[in-house]
Scaffold this motif. Sequence first.
Motif: not given
Length: 184
Positions: A124-137, A139-142, A166-168, A175-182
Amino acid sequence: MEQTALRPKPIPGQEGGDSPPPDPAHRPHAARRRGNRIRTLLLGSFVGTVLVLSGVGIGTIGATVIGMSRLAELRQQTPPAKPSPAPPATPTPSPTAAATLGLEAVDAEKVGAMVTGVHVPGPGYSAGLVRGDVLLQFGARRIDTAADLVRAVTDARPGKEVELTVRHASGGYQQLTVVPGVVI
């Protein structure tokens, strides 16, 4: 005698020049107090040292007397440990591995999952997410709630890119691209 700002007017009944002025620095009780302070400090240091040394000595003696005989018996009973093989250089996802974004989220006021914490380093940090962001979608899931986000991330494949909407906190969308970790 001349009256100036440096020489105040004498008090009535006393003559100005006949007796020497009293010494303002002379305080007979101050020497006794200073001696008591030094004595108290030395006594406190001595008592503290004795307590620390006796506590360490008692603990060491107690561990030696009580534990060493039992410890020696246990060491004799256990077989020598075999060297373990070196772990693989790169973690390989197992069938039970789950994906993670490395963030903490709660339900937003309206729809979406609001980010309350981002783990550094993390996807999430690598993708650019910060505290206070709201994730709306995701991939294809709402995403309507934080539980929806958990289900979407759990179903995602670790290591595969996913688009986020993301709504800041400022109100802008991105639109951000994230690579989920393991998570193993």
